[in-house]
Motif scaffolding. Sequence first.
Motif, PDB file in Angstrom:
ATOM      1  N   LYS A 159       0.605  -2.917   8.820  1.00 59.97           N
ATOM      2  CA  LYS A 159      -0.834  -3.069   9.017  1.00 59.97           C
ATOM      3  C   LYS A 159      -1.304  -4.542   8.913  1.00 59.97           C
ATOM      4  CE  LYS A 159      -2.296   1.598   7.468  1.00 59.97           C
ATOM      5  NZ  LYS A 159      -3.066   2.370   6.292  1.00 59.97           N
ATOM      6  N   ARG A 160      -0.747  -5.066   7.946  1.00 62.24           N
ATOM      7  CA  ARG A 160      -1.329  -6.615   7.800  1.00 62.24           C
ATOM      8  C   ARG A 160      -0.851  -7.499   9.077  1.00 62.24           C
ATOM      9  NH1 ARG A 160      -3.076 -10.220   3.067  1.00 62.24           N
ATOM     10  NH2 ARG A 160      -4.032  -8.422   2.780  1.00 62.24           N
ATOM     11  N   SER A 198      -2.783  -6.549  12.075  1.00 63.35           N
ATOM     12  CA  SER A 198      -4.327  -6.985  12.040  1.00 63.35           C
ATOM     13  C   SER A 198      -4.219  -8.602  12.186  1.00 63.35           C
ATOM     14  CB  SER A 198      -4.977  -6.558  10.954  1.00 63.35           C
ATOM     15  OG  SER A 198      -4.545  -7.332   9.815  1.00 63.35           O
TER      16      SER A 198
END
Length: 125
Positions: free
Chosen positions: A119-120, A123
Amino acid sequence: MSDQGFPSSLRLLNARDYRRVFDRAEFKVHGEGLMALAISNELGHPRVGLVFSKKHARRAVDRNRLKRLVRESIRLRQRCLPSVDIVVLAKRGVTELDNATLHRQLQSMWQRLRRHSQKRLASTS
Protein backbone atom coordinates in the motif's frame (compact mmCIF):
# COMPACT_ATOMS: atom_id res chain seq x y z
CA MET A 1 23.26 -30.50 1.32
CA SER A 2 21.20 -27.34 1.07
CA ASP A 3 22.01 -24.17 2.98
CA GLN A 4 19.49 -24.05 5.82
CA GLY A 5 21.28 -21.47 7.98
CA PHE A 6 20.34 -17.99 9.03
CA PRO A 7 23.03 -15.81 7.46
CA SER A 8 24.14 -12.48 8.88
CA SER A 9 22.68 -10.75 5.80
CA LEU A 10 19.21 -11.50 7.26
CA ARG A 11 20.02 -10.01 10.68
CA LEU A 12 20.14 -6.55 12.17
CA LEU A 13 23.68 -6.57 13.49
CA ASN A 14 24.31 -3.36 15.40
CA ALA A 15 22.62 -0.88 17.72
CA ARG A 16 22.41 1.76 14.97
CA ASP A 17 20.20 -0.53 12.85
CA TYR A 18 17.90 -1.25 15.81
CA ARG A 19 17.74 2.45 16.75
CA ARG A 20 16.80 3.37 13.17
CA VAL A 21 13.82 0.97 13.28
CA PHE A 22 12.69 2.11 16.74
CA ASP A 23 12.98 5.82 15.89
CA ARG A 24 11.44 5.80 12.41
CA ALA A 25 9.16 2.75 12.25
CA GLU A 26 6.90 3.00 9.19
CA PHE A 27 4.95 -0.17 9.96
CA LYS A 28 3.68 -1.63 13.22
CA VAL A 29 2.13 -5.09 13.15
CA HIS A 30 0.64 -6.73 16.25
CA GLY A 31 0.06 -10.39 16.88
CA GLU A 32 -1.00 -12.28 19.97
CA GLY A 33 2.07 -12.05 22.20
CA LEU A 34 4.29 -10.44 19.53
CA MET A 35 4.73 -7.08 17.84
CA ALA A 36 6.87 -6.15 14.85
CA LEU A 37 8.18 -2.72 13.95
CA ALA A 38 9.53 -2.24 10.44
CA ILE A 39 11.13 0.34 8.20
CA SER A 40 11.96 0.09 4.50
CA ASN A 41 15.52 -0.66 3.46
CA GLU A 42 17.36 -0.51 0.14
CA LEU A 43 18.95 -3.97 0.38
CA GLY A 44 16.41 -5.94 -1.64
CA HIS A 45 15.76 -8.42 1.18
CA PRO A 46 14.37 -8.31 4.73
CA ARG A 47 16.51 -8.20 7.87
CA VAL A 48 15.28 -9.07 11.33
CA GLY A 49 16.26 -8.16 14.87
CA LEU A 50 14.85 -9.81 17.98
CA VAL A 51 14.07 -8.18 21.34
CA PHE A 52 12.78 -10.65 23.91
CA SER A 53 13.21 -9.23 27.40
CA LYS A 54 13.14 -11.05 30.71
CA LYS A 55 10.10 -8.99 31.61
CA HIS A 56 7.92 -10.87 29.10
CA ALA A 57 9.82 -14.18 28.77
CA ARG A 58 11.31 -14.92 32.16
CA ARG A 59 13.19 -18.13 31.39
CA ALA A 60 16.09 -18.33 28.93
CA VAL A 61 14.59 -21.46 27.42
CA ASP A 62 11.45 -19.48 26.52
CA ARG A 63 13.42 -16.60 24.99
CA ASN A 64 15.52 -19.04 22.97
CA ARG A 65 12.42 -20.87 21.73
CA LEU A 66 10.91 -17.57 20.56
CA LYS A 67 14.10 -16.59 18.77
CA ARG A 68 14.31 -19.97 17.07
CA LEU A 69 10.69 -19.79 15.87
CA VAL A 70 11.00 -16.23 14.51
CA ARG A 71 14.27 -17.00 12.72
CA GLU A 72 12.77 -20.10 11.14
CA SER A 73 9.70 -18.16 10.03
CA ILE A 74 11.83 -15.44 8.42
CA ARG A 75 14.16 -17.98 6.79
CA LEU A 76 11.24 -19.83 5.19
CA ARG A 77 9.41 -16.69 4.02
CA GLN A 78 12.25 -14.32 3.19
CA ARG A 79 11.39 -14.34 -0.54
CA CYS A 80 7.78 -13.32 0.21
CA LEU A 81 8.66 -10.47 2.56
CA PRO A 82 9.24 -6.92 1.36
CA SER A 83 12.62 -5.22 1.64
CA VAL A 84 12.33 -4.02 5.25
CA ASP A 85 14.24 -4.03 8.52
CA ILE A 86 12.06 -5.69 11.17
CA VAL A 87 12.37 -5.72 14.96
CA VAL A 88 10.21 -8.35 16.65
CA LEU A 89 9.26 -7.68 20.28
CA ALA A 90 7.63 -9.93 22.86
CA LYS A 91 4.44 -8.84 24.61
CA ARG A 92 2.92 -10.07 27.82
CA GLY A 93 1.65 -13.64 27.66
CA VAL A 94 3.86 -14.79 24.80
CA THR A 95 5.29 -17.70 26.78
CA GLU A 96 1.83 -19.25 27.19
CA LEU A 97 1.47 -19.71 23.42
CA ASP A 98 2.42 -23.03 21.86
CA ASN A 99 4.62 -23.33 18.77
CA ALA A 100 1.75 -23.85 16.33
CA THR A 101 -0.01 -20.70 17.54
CA LEU A 102 3.21 -18.70 17.29
CA HIS A 103 3.76 -19.95 13.72
CA ARG A 104 0.24 -18.83 12.77
CA GLN A 105 0.76 -15.46 14.45
CA LEU A 106 4.05 -14.89 12.63
CA GLN A 107 2.61 -15.90 9.26
CA SER A 108 -0.30 -13.51 9.77
CA MET A 109 2.06 -10.72 10.82
CA TRP A 110 4.24 -11.19 7.71
CA GLN A 111 1.15 -11.12 5.45
CA ARG A 112 -0.05 -7.86 7.03
CA LEU A 113 3.43 -6.37 6.79
CA ARG A 114 3.56 -7.26 3.09
CA ARG A 115 0.13 -5.66 2.51
CA HIS A 116 1.09 -2.47 4.39
CA SER A 117 4.32 -2.27 2.43
CA GLN A 118 2.55 -2.71 -0.90
CA LYS A 119 0.00 0.00 0.00
CA ARG A 120 2.77 2.43 0.92
CA LEU A 121 4.65 1.62 -2.30
CA ALA A 122 1.49 2.18 -4.35
CA SER A 123 0.71 5.49 -2.62
CA THR A 124 4.21 6.88 -3.22
CA SER A 125 4.20 5.92 -6.92
